[in-house]
Motif scaffolding. Structure first.
Motif, PDB file in Angstrom:
ATOM      1  N   ILE A 124     -44.695  15.349  28.779  1.00  0.00           N
ATOM      2  CA  ILE A 124     -43.776  16.216  29.513  1.00  0.00           C
ATOM      3  C   ILE A 124     -42.810  15.323  30.266  1.00  0.00           C
ATOM      4  CG2 ILE A 124     -43.579  18.051  31.212  1.00  0.00           C
ATOM      5  CD1 ILE A 124     -46.407  18.823  30.616  1.00  0.00           C
ATOM      6  N   THR A 125     -41.558  15.471  29.949  1.00  0.00           N
ATOM      7  CA  THR A 125     -40.563  14.629  30.591  1.00  0.00           C
ATOM      8  C   THR A 125     -39.412  15.518  31.041  1.00  0.00           C
ATOM      9  OG1 THR A 125     -38.984  12.878  30.186  1.00  0.00           O
ATOM     10  CG2 THR A 125     -39.691  14.103  28.287  1.00  0.00           C
ATOM     11  N   ASP A 126     -38.442  14.936  31.711  1.00  0.00           N
ATOM     12  CA  ASP A 126     -37.361  15.768  32.222  1.00  0.00           C
ATOM     13  C   ASP A 126     -36.472  16.284  31.098  1.00  0.00           C
ATOM     14  OD1 ASP A 126     -37.259  13.048  32.307  1.00  0.00           O
ATOM     15  OD2 ASP A 126     -35.565  12.935  33.655  1.00  0.00           O
ATOM     16  N   TYR A 127     -36.613  15.725  29.912  1.00  0.00           N
ATOM     17  CA  TYR A 127     -35.860  16.244  28.782  1.00  0.00           C
ATOM     18  C   TYR A 127     -36.593  17.391  28.098  1.00  0.00           C
ATOM     19  CZ  TYR A 127     -32.704  12.234  28.922  1.00  0.00           C
ATOM     20  OH  TYR A 127     -31.780  11.303  29.296  1.00  0.00           O
ATOM     21  N   GLY A 128     -37.771  17.695  28.555  1.00  0.00           N
ATOM     22  CA  GLY A 128     -38.539  18.754  27.916  1.00  0.00           C
ATOM     23  C   GLY A 128     -39.911  18.250  27.528  1.00  0.00           C
ATOM     24  N   MET A 129     -40.576  18.997  26.695  1.00  0.00           N
ATOM     25  CA  MET A 129     -41.919  18.610  26.285  1.00  0.00           C
ATOM     26  C   MET A 129     -41.861  18.114  24.861  1.00  0.00           C
ATOM     27  SD  MET A 129     -44.041  21.649  28.082  1.00  0.00           S
ATOM     28  CE  MET A 129     -42.841  22.953  28.169  1.00  0.00           C
ATOM     29  N   ILE A 130     -42.321  16.915  24.651  1.00  0.00           N
ATOM     30  CA  ILE A 130     -42.155  16.304  23.333  1.00  0.00           C
ATOM     31  C   ILE A 130     -43.486  15.748  22.853  1.00  0.00           C
ATOM     32  CG2 ILE A 130     -39.744  15.688  23.717  1.00  0.00           C
ATOM     33  CD1 ILE A 130     -40.806  12.826  24.317  1.00  0.00           C
ATOM     34  N   PRO A 131     -43.643  15.622  21.551  1.00  0.00           N
ATOM     35  CA  PRO A 131     -44.811  14.898  21.039  1.00  0.00           C
ATOM     36  C   PRO A 131     -44.579  13.398  21.192  1.00  0.00           C
ATOM     37  CG  PRO A 131     -43.445  15.649  19.245  1.00  0.00           C
ATOM     38  CD  PRO A 131     -42.827  16.188  20.491  1.00  0.00           C
ATOM     39  N   PRO A 132     -45.630  12.608  21.202  1.00  0.00           N
ATOM     40  CA  PRO A 132     -45.436  11.171  21.421  1.00  0.00           C
ATOM     41  C   PRO A 132     -44.593  10.512  20.336  1.00  0.00           C
ATOM     42  CG  PRO A 132     -47.750  11.692  20.998  1.00  0.00           C
ATOM     43  CD  PRO A 132     -47.050  12.968  21.167  1.00  0.00           C
ATOM     44  N   THR A 133     -44.497  11.141  19.187  1.00  0.00           N
ATOM     45  CA  THR A 133     -43.681  10.552  18.127  1.00  0.00           C
ATOM     46  C   THR A 133     -42.198  10.595  18.460  1.00  0.00           C
ATOM     47  OG1 THR A 133     -43.840  12.708  17.091  1.00  0.00           O
ATOM     48  CG2 THR A 133     -45.225  10.963  16.192  1.00  0.00           C
ATOM     49  N   SER A 134     -41.825  11.430  19.403  1.00  0.00           N
ATOM     50  CA  SER A 134     -40.409  11.566  19.709  1.00  0.00           C
ATOM     51  C   SER A 134     -39.945  10.670  20.845  1.00  0.00           C
ATOM     52  CB  SER A 134     -40.106  13.018  20.088  1.00  0.00           C
ATOM     53  OG  SER A 134     -40.489  13.854  19.057  1.00  0.00           O
ATOM     54  N   VAL A 135     -40.823   9.811  21.286  1.00  0.00           N
ATOM     55  CA  VAL A 135     -40.435   8.944  22.399  1.00  0.00           C
ATOM     56  C   VAL A 135     -39.206   8.100  22.067  1.00  0.00           C
ATOM     57  CG1 VAL A 135     -41.192   7.044  23.836  1.00  0.00           C
ATOM     58  CG2 VAL A 135     -42.731   8.917  23.354  1.00  0.00           C
ATOM     59  N   PRO A 136     -39.130   7.526  20.864  1.00  0.00           N
ATOM     60  CA  PRO A 136     -37.952   6.701  20.580  1.00  0.00           C
ATOM     61  C   PRO A 136     -36.648   7.473  20.755  1.00  0.00           C
ATOM     62  CG  PRO A 136     -39.534   6.581  18.768  1.00  0.00           C
ATOM     63  CD  PRO A 136     -40.082   7.533  19.756  1.00  0.00           C
ATOM     64  N   VAL A 137     -36.688   8.749  20.495  1.00  0.00           N
ATOM     65  CA  VAL A 137     -35.472   9.549  20.641  1.00  0.00           C
ATOM     66  C   VAL A 137     -35.045   9.581  22.091  1.00  0.00           C
ATOM     67  CG1 VAL A 137     -34.459  11.784  20.243  1.00  0.00           C
ATOM     68  CG2 VAL A 137     -36.229  10.935  18.716  1.00  0.00           C
ATOM     69  N   ILE A 138     -36.013   9.813  22.958  1.00  0.00           N
ATOM     70  CA  ILE A 138     -35.688   9.850  24.377  1.00  0.00           C
ATOM     71  C   ILE A 138     -35.166   8.485  24.823  1.00  0.00           C
ATOM     72  CG2 ILE A 138     -36.652  10.151  26.680  1.00  0.00           C
ATOM     73  CD1 ILE A 138     -36.690  12.736  25.341  1.00  0.00           C
ATOM     74  N   VAL A 139     -35.828   7.457  24.341  1.00  0.00           N
ATOM     75  CA  VAL A 139     -35.392   6.108  24.714  1.00  0.00           C
ATOM     76  C   VAL A 139     -33.950   5.911  24.294  1.00  0.00           C
ATOM     77  CG1 VAL A 139     -35.727   3.667  24.236  1.00  0.00           C
ATOM     78  CG2 VAL A 139     -37.698   5.137  24.604  1.00  0.00           C
ATOM     79  N   ARG A 140     -33.652   6.319  23.090  1.00  0.00           N
ATOM     80  CA  ARG A 140     -32.303   6.129  22.561  1.00  0.00           C
ATOM     81  C   ARG A 140     -31.286   6.942  23.352  1.00  0.00           C
ATOM     82  NH1 ARG A 140     -29.614   8.648  17.780  1.00  0.00           N
ATOM     83  NH2 ARG A 140     -31.018  10.308  18.383  1.00  0.00           N
ATOM     84  N   GLU A 141     -31.622   8.197  23.576  1.00  0.00           N
ATOM     85  CA  GLU A 141     -30.695   9.055  24.294  1.00  0.00           C
ATOM     86  C   GLU A 141     -30.466   8.532  25.697  1.00  0.00           C
ATOM     87  OE1 GLU A 141     -28.996  11.592  23.173  1.00  0.00           O
ATOM     88  OE2 GLU A 141     -29.828  11.075  21.215  1.00  0.00           O
ATOM     89  N   TYR A 142     -31.541   8.104  26.283  1.00  0.00           N
ATOM     90  CA  TYR A 142     -31.437   7.631  27.652  1.00  0.00           C
ATOM     91  C   TYR A 142     -30.550   6.403  27.707  1.00  0.00           C
ATOM     92  CZ  TYR A 142     -32.675   5.739  32.121  1.00  0.00           C
ATOM     93  OH  TYR A 142     -32.611   5.246  33.383  1.00  0.00           O
ATOM     94  N   ARG A 143     -30.760   5.529  26.749  1.00  0.00           N
ATOM     95  CA  ARG A 143     -30.001   4.298  26.770  1.00  0.00           C
ATOM     96  C   ARG A 143     -28.529   4.583  26.562  1.00  0.00           C
ATOM     97  NH1 ARG A 143     -32.434   0.134  22.877  1.00  0.00           N
ATOM     98  NH2 ARG A 143     -31.244   1.373  21.403  1.00  0.00           N
ATOM     99  N   ARG A 144     -28.242   5.475  25.680  1.00  0.00           N
ATOM    100  CA  ARG A 144     -26.850   5.836  25.459  1.00  0.00           C
ATOM    101  C   ARG A 144     -26.230   6.348  26.735  1.00  0.00           C
ATOM    102  NH1 ARG A 144     -26.616   9.355  20.208  1.00  0.00           N
ATOM    103  NH2 ARG A 144     -26.923   7.713  18.683  1.00  0.00           N
TER     104      ARG A 144
END
Lengths: 417, 638
Positions: free
Chosen positions: B613-633
């Motif tokens: 559960i993150t501020d971007y919503g609730m994600i499975p652990p496989t989607s962490v790279p997406v958050i990392v990428r979005e965040y970095r952008r």
């Protein structure tokens, strides 16, 4: 007799107050107590075995009720009962060689005695023993009436053979009690030397540069590791401290004193470290008939972590820890909750723990269990004083030590409790 | 590179379609909000996009700005999440809208019309906040003068930022101001890309650049402008820039190796620089030689005496360092906030020395603060992210700003980070997580996570009936503090040790865990013992929910807890607090054979985690790279 009674009461008290630490000490003391009970029991001329069994059972029930979680007590009581039955059988057989008496307690024995009146004592003993057990290849073979040769020494009744021979010489009346006491003495001997016997196998399981993890403290584990160390194996031990009793500190200290490189870690670091460990070696509180282990708290976690990383999980258990019962809901029924003071400082949390204040039920509960149940699928190997065994074989091993009749003991004890 | 580039040009629209608008994607989005579907389709043909889009200038860039191949992957990944949690999609797209200056501008522009819808839809969560605190608000100080009239607010925000970046890095070749504004904007974006790419290398040269007014910016075609002679060349060039920049960024963004403490020469070097005097522990744990293992408790008095001698260190930073050292401040968020507050103080009191520029000098200053803090206690990944953010902000400061303005901008940036990324993020997480608590639940938590505590308290305030199991472990026993706070608020609690977790797990229905960091392979890096709890929960089929703010996500990967970790004070192992009867090891601690290992963190494999559960919503652990990428952008390339 009052003398025994006092002893029994004393021991009961100790059990109830949990003054006796460790299943080995408990087992030994139970055996000693039962020995004195047997020696004090006045036996009638006929049906001596039944009388002995009766008195042992009576004491045994109370002992088990005093601390139902300490399975070693029940185990020893059952072992002693089994011994009495065995001795009785062998004596009966010896007597039957001459006169066909049917003064034995078990009716199965009668049938056996009638069928084969001319067999040697040991053979009859073995045959009748076999009726008490589920059929196996060995007992099937023993049933073949070819006893011209030296009687088999069955793995379980090794001690009964010698006595059965000597049984011929003396009269049965004195002999039974004497034999039983002898056998119980041997049991006590076995219990006190089980560490050495287990430790002897250490070199077969520990190789050079091994990294071993253990949790809490167990004398068996200590001796096991030290035996390997004495054989010039060099290896490293990770000790998880085993909160809230912190016996791991004690083990670490002992190991360091004996010159083993030891690393003490917190219990929470077990998962982190287990990937670098070659083998987990732990002691047990009791081994159930299904191969499950009642172990110090925290070991289920360790076993799961070991399974995750495919690390062998080895349990060391002396024979007095083998329990002939199958566990049901062991996490609760075979567990014991200790004082919350080990986890929380009463001073700090006294207001929350108070039942009297507020709405009645306290807001805060503290759970401090003593034992964990490790299911058989998580155990790779048991090392007992008779060697290494698979969890799936434990039921069979246990069947060698106990007679099926005595399993009831527990039921009666718990219902009376 | 050239052949590849030309190939790209050919397949350009198609690639774009694959990257962002795979056949599967538009219908899905269309169902979420119809207007958006239109845009992507239109933007497929640049001309029509130009006509229709709010920001033609931006869109004209689009044909050349092809997402690099890796993006495609991650984007498909991303889409899989979309299907899982729609609020999150909405948000991350809006995030993209906010801050993607360059290669994804097409997306931005195409999405921008629908942005309103998006934010409304996910109004319960972070995006709202985000939208309100869009960089545009601060950055308008520069100037939006040259923006094309048709441009939408959103795109404006993005491009303004781009403009700001430009003077930092681009050559100031004054050229024809009469150029089409669209073209100018393209240039600006390209320059921004170049800036992002060369931010490190060019910082020095950029600093010496002439300060140009905001008005001249669009006209200033960067040095590369000489290359573009005709449209196609421009396209090619821009594609090159667009391509290369992210690639380079990628390389740069690969986390650089950390200091390995078994490398004696480097350790010696570092020691010479060090402010904090460290003495090594006598019995170092063999397995962890690559980590710092210093005596604890010796540094503090030493540092205290040096308080007035440390010239370059700002007192606020110094204080925070001491607090880290003594353990007065712990917990990822608290440490991060304390650090940023100290930096804010330091920035406030900062004045550029003569002959130096603010950007360079302040960056160096911050770096020295950071290395001091590292000496006090190794940084957590989240703090690394935060520092990166700050440094990035400093580097991107427009040269036009006066010192006081720059300082004000930075301070507001710092405040914004604390506010958005920590405080509001926590609130959003709480909102998400509370939906996962039902009446009659038994919730288990481990250690003391500030977010989990907020969740529990909030759920309690909502009147949900549930019980909490607080699992704790030595040596920190943080759980007791959490327990205290929860019980005070009237929550019904059960307290136990990590060892007993398998006994208690049968009655538990959900496990809520905090995290120090979430690594991009889905591994959760958290307080030691978390892995044990997650493992047991997994074995008992109890869902494990990890609550973690997005700024704690990190692109590092880790498989075990040994390659990187932090070692606490070994003394804490041998002494059991409050249990004087446990004194077996008294006098044994210095035995050569005995090593005490006090791990602080461990890595929980992603297979044990049901949901993050993150501020971007609730994600499975496989989607962490997406958050990392979005965040970095969002925060590092902007």
């Amino acid at each position: 007799m009052p003398d025994t009674q006092a002893l029994v009461n004393d021991f009961l008290n100790k059990l109830k107050k949990r003054k006796i630490e460790g299943s080995q000490a408990t087992a030994k003391q139970t055996a000693e107590l039962l020995r004195s009970v047997i020696s004090q029991t006045r036996v009638p001329y006929t049906n001596q075995a039944a009388a002995l069994i009766q008195s042992v059972k009576a004491v045994g029930e109370r002992l088990i009720a005093a601390n139902p979680v300490e399975l070693a007590v029940g185990n020893v009581v059952r072992r002693v009962l089994h011994i009495i039955r065995e001795e009785d059988l062998s004596l009966t057989a010896a007597a039957m060689a001459g006169v066909n008496l049917s003064a034995v307690s078990d009716d199965e024995d009668d049938a056996d005695g009638d069928n084969q009146p001319v067999l040697s004592a040991a053979a009859i003993a073995a045959a009748s023993r076999s009726t008490l057990r589920p059929p196996s290849l060995q007992t099937l073979l023993e049933d073949v009436p070819d006893f011209a040769a030296v009687p088999h020494t069955s793995s379980s009744g090794g001690d009964s053979e010698g006595k059965s021979k000597s049984a011929d010489k003396s009269s049965r009346s004195r002999k039974l009690k004497h034999d039983v006491i002898e056998a119980v003495n041997e049991l006590i001997q076995d219990i006190s030397t089980c560490h050495e016997q287990i430790a002897e196998q250490a070199v077969e399981h520990i190789h050079q540069n091994e990294v071993i993890l253990t949790l809490g403290s167990s004398r068996t584990v200590l001796e096991f590791l030290c035996a390997a160390k004495e054989k010039k194996r060099s290896f490293r031990v990770f000790v998880a401290e085993g909160a809230p009793r912190y016996q791991g500190h004690l083990l670490a200290k002992e190991l360091v004193m004996r010159g083993l490189p030891t690393t003490l870690i917190t219990d929470s670091a077990v998962f982190a470290m287990i990937s670098r460990v070659n083998m987990v070696i732990v002691g047990a509180h009791a081994v159930m008939a299904n191969g499950g282990v009642i172990a110090p708290v925290g070991l289920n976690m360790v076993a799961l972590a070991a399974q995750k990383h495919a690390v062998p999980f080895v349990v060391l258990a002396g024979i007095h820890k083998l329990c002939p019962l199958y566990p049901h809901h062991p996490e609760v029924l075979l567990n014991e909750l200790r004082s919350p003071s080990e986890l929380l400082d009463f001073g700090e949390f006294s207001d929350c723990l108070d039942f009297g204040s507020g709405i009645g039920a306290p807001l805060l509960h503290v759970v401090n269990p003593t034992f964990d149940y490790v299911p058989p699928k998580l155990v790779s190997l048991f090392i007992t004083d008779t060697g290494g065994h698979n969890p799936s074989y434990m039921y069979r091993l246990i069947a060698d030590y106990y007679s099926a009749d005595d399993l009831v003991l527990q039921r009666r004890a718990t219902s009376g409790n | 590179m050239d052949p590849r580039r030309s190939a790209r040009t050919v397949s350009d629209p198609k690639v774009r379609q694959v990257g962002f608008f795979t056949p599967a994607a538009p219908p899905e989005r269309s169902c979420s909000d119809p207007p958006r579907q239109l845009d992507p389709i239109q933007s497929l043909s640049p001309s029509s996009a130009q006509v229709n889009d709010h920001s033609p200038s931006v869109d004209s860039v689009s044909p050349v700005m092809i997402p690099p191949p890796p993006h495609n992957n991650s984007d498909t990944l991303f889409r899989t999440d979309l299907q899982v949690t729609s609020p999150k999609t909405a948000f991350s797209y809006s995030a993209k809208t906010v801050t993607l200056p360059t290669e994804n501008e097409d997306v931005t522009s195409s999405l921008s019309p629908s942005r309103k819808v998006v934010t409304v839809k996910s109004s319960s969560s972070y995006p709202c906040v985000k939208a309100s605190s869009v960089p545009a608000s601060e950055l308008t100080t520069v100037s939006v003068v040259n923006l094309p009239p048709g441009i939408s607010e959103k795109a404006g925000g993005a491009s303004v930022e781009v403009l700001n970046d430009r003077p930092v890095s681009s050559k100031s070749l004054k050229e024809k101001t009469s150029k089409a504004e669209r073209r100018a904007l393209q240039e600006a974006q390209r320059a921004a890309k170049a800036a992002a790419k060369a931010e490190g290398t060019k910082a020095s040269s950029a600093a010496s650049k002439v300060v140009t007014s905001a008005n001249t910016k669009p006209s200033k075609a960067a040095k590369p402008s000489s290359q573009k002679n005709d449209g196609s060349q421009v396209a090619a060039f821009e594609k090159k820039v667009g391509d290369r920049a992210p690639e380079k960024d990628r390389k740069k963004d690969a986390p650089h190796p950390r200091m390995q403490y078994d490398d004696t020469s480097r350790v010696e070097k570092a020691k010479k620089r060090a402010v904090v005097k460290q003495t090594e522990v006598r019995n170092r744990v063999e397995l962890f030689r690559h980590l710092p293992q210093y005596e604890h408790g010796t540094q503090l008095p030493d540092l205290e005496t040096k308080f007035f001698e440390l010239d370059p260190m700002h007192p606020a930073v110094y204080k925070v360092g001491l607090q880290y050292l003594s353990g007065d401040i712990w917990g990822g968020n608290a440490r991060c906030i304390a650090m940023f507050q100290a930096f804010k103080e330091a920035i406030k009191d900062y004045s550029t020395p003569p002959e130096k520029t603010l950007i360079r000098d302040l960056t160096a200053r911050i770096s020295s603060y950071v290395s001091f803090l590292i000496e006090c206690r190794p940084l957590s990944n989240s703090m690394g992210n935060a520092i990166k953010f700050l440094k990035n902000r400093i580097a991107k400061l427009p040269l036009v700003l006066s010192e006081s303005e720059a300082k004000a901008t930075l301070m507001s940036d710092v405040d914004r980070f604390i506010n958005e990324k920590i405080i509001i993020a926590e609130k959003v997480i709480v909102k998400h997580a509370v939906t996962k608590i039902r009446d009659g639940d038994v919730l288990l938590t481990y250690g003391a996570s500030s977010v989990v505590e907020m969740i529990l308290l909030h759920a309690h305030e909502l009147g949900k009936q549930f019980r909490v199991v607080v699992v704790d472990s030595r040596p920190k026993l943080e759980g007791q503090l959490l327990l205290r706070r929860l019980v005070r608020k009237g929550l019904s609690c059960t307290y136990t040790h990590v060892n007993a977790v398998s006994c208690i797990m049968q009655e538990v229905t959900r496990v809520f865990l905090g995290a120090s960091s979430v690594l991009s392979n889905g591994t959760v890096y958290s307080r030691v013992g978390t892995a044990c709890v997650a493992m047991v929960a997994h074995a008992f089929r109890v869902p494990v929910l990890v609550c973690c703010e997005a700024y704690k996500f990190h692109e590092r990967v880790q498989l075990d807890s040994i390659c990187f970790n932090e070692l606490g004070n070994p003394e804490a192992i041998s002494k059991v607090h409050g249990r004087e009867d446990i004194n077996y090891l008294d006098g044994f601690v210095n035995q050569e054979k005995l090593q005490l290992l006090n791990l602080v963190y461990d890595a929980t494999p992603s297979d044990y985690i049901s949901m993050i559960i993150t501020d971007y919503g609730m994600i499975p652990p496989t989607s962490v790279p997406v958050i990392v990428r979005e965040y970095r952008r969002e925060h590092l390339w902007s």
